[in-house]
Design an enzyme around this catalytic site. Sequence first.
Site: not given
Length: 631
Positions: A348, A382
């Site tokens: 990720e 993120c």
Amino acid sequence: IISTVVKKYESAFGLLLKQSSSIGMKTTEECFATFKAGLMQLSPDITVAMLAGTCLILFYAKLCDWNFFYYLRLALEFLFTSVPRIDVELPVKSLNSDTLSDVSISDPNRKGYIQCFDPSTLQRLGEVSAMTSDDVIHICEKAAAAQPLWSRTSFAQRRKVLRTIQIYVTNHIEEICQISAMDSGKTKVDALLGEVITTCEKIRCINSQGELWLRKDYRTTSPMMLHKTAYVEYVPLGVLGVIAPWNYPFHNLLNHVISGLFSGNAVVCKVSEHTSWSAIYFAEMVHAALRVNGHNPDLVQLVTGLGDTGAALVQCSLVDKIIFTGSPAVGRKVMEGASKVLKPVVLELGGKDPMVFCDDVKIKDVAPWAMRGCFQNCGQNCCGVERLFVYEKIYDDFISVILTKVKNLRQGNSCDPNVDCSAMVMDRQMDIIQELIDDAVKKGAILHCGGKRNKALQGQFYEPTLISGVTTEMRIFHEELFGPVMCVVKVPENDDEQCIRLVNSCSFGLGSSVYSGCQKRAEAIGKCIRSGMFTANDFGVNYLIQSLPFGGVKESGFGRFAGPEGLRSCCLERSIVIDRIPGIRTSIPDPIDYPIDAKTGMSFGSALVNLFYAESPVAKVKAIFTLITKG
């Protein structure tokens, strides 16, 4: 009694079949009329019993479809299972907690240790060990030794451990938020939203849905294998290696511990060197929950150190899978290290998420979402909003409204209740932001406010920034900021197609959101955006729906966590085939058994193909005849 019922059935349905074949049924009414004529020959008691039995069977089947009995059992478990409480000692700041003049995680006088400090005050918090590769191997050995016994625990036992953690978290919200704020520089409200709520929802979702997601997944069989039962089972991988980032120290640690433990694995987590002080306290929560429920706390191990420590975890042969969250550059190194032993990875790697405001939105309604998307956790998310696409019709009005809001953001100590936007975790990140801002302004972007370090405050602060007129030629359009910057792009001519082209002109693809007065329009634009996640007329809610997978495409990485996809990725997927009926097994027909007669074998094999896969009924009949004569 059985004989009587059978005879009645034969009479009733015999009439049904007879009339069906003799007159042919052209309408639904004729079908029901014929069926009714057959039922009339049955006695009322038998008819009622048949209908009642059929309804009960259908009702039971529906209850199974709804997982009614599973949820009933779960409800009884939660009501009547006693869950033990734990007490965890809070971390204490270093006795030498003076403000540091030279902020660095490395101290030449303390080799082998990492120095920890509060980014918003620069006060020293303490130190943690910078573990060596030998330390990592020893830690992984302990985790691997504890895992086999844990893998044999029931889901109820695993839920009990997670419930113990959940109870502790809900009773210590203030303490967890304060410690997260001190170690990562975020405000306590941001800690509540991004650390506590997300972790509690993760536990709730896994406890309620996890067993369903990991139960046997039965699959259909081929016509040739009708005598077999086929299913996929999900078994623990063994030891999961997690490399967690610094932006949410509590949640990023607990997130994968929750999934890993529930799926029957041990978890070794290497936390960021920038937020290691709080990790010891957070890990002890898990250790205490395991101990009080009678399990080995060695199941969950904490690793602290620098890059070489993380590399040792990736390369350790005892670790079965790596889950990494961080930058694309480091993600490539993780993938390279794992490839040497063909170790699977989940990456990720952040994002450059777009938020789109179409020309039919009300600015007063969407402005708060722009603020939340860009400035929550000081922009260190993120899936934070890094590119704000505003349609030309509302562009000037939007800038006018949003500028006042950005200028009014209050900045200061993370534990000050009157602060909106606090400190940056990494000092180096502010240099990166400055480079991107300077490049954009040089190429024609307009800097409305901010755009520099906040030197009025003692700490790692970057002023909340609004920059507009950003184009695809600027680095800021393509490179991750990870800071308190609202970057506005004008969508010319209010054109949806141009908007889609601009949004997709980026190498990242994690999340996205589109706001429009027309839901269908927002969905239509969203379908064309290349990203792992999308939300219409909302922001960030994907992560509060833990039944959804989290992850992206392109430079944002691959693999998923959360949802059934994420939980199952912690497991080995095994394809299982067993006999459906005991005693009925597959045999090898003589024509294709060794030694093989090529002529007979080919004829027999061709007949099998035609029997099961030919569309012509004549071909199937011929195949049956061949199989009888050749077999």
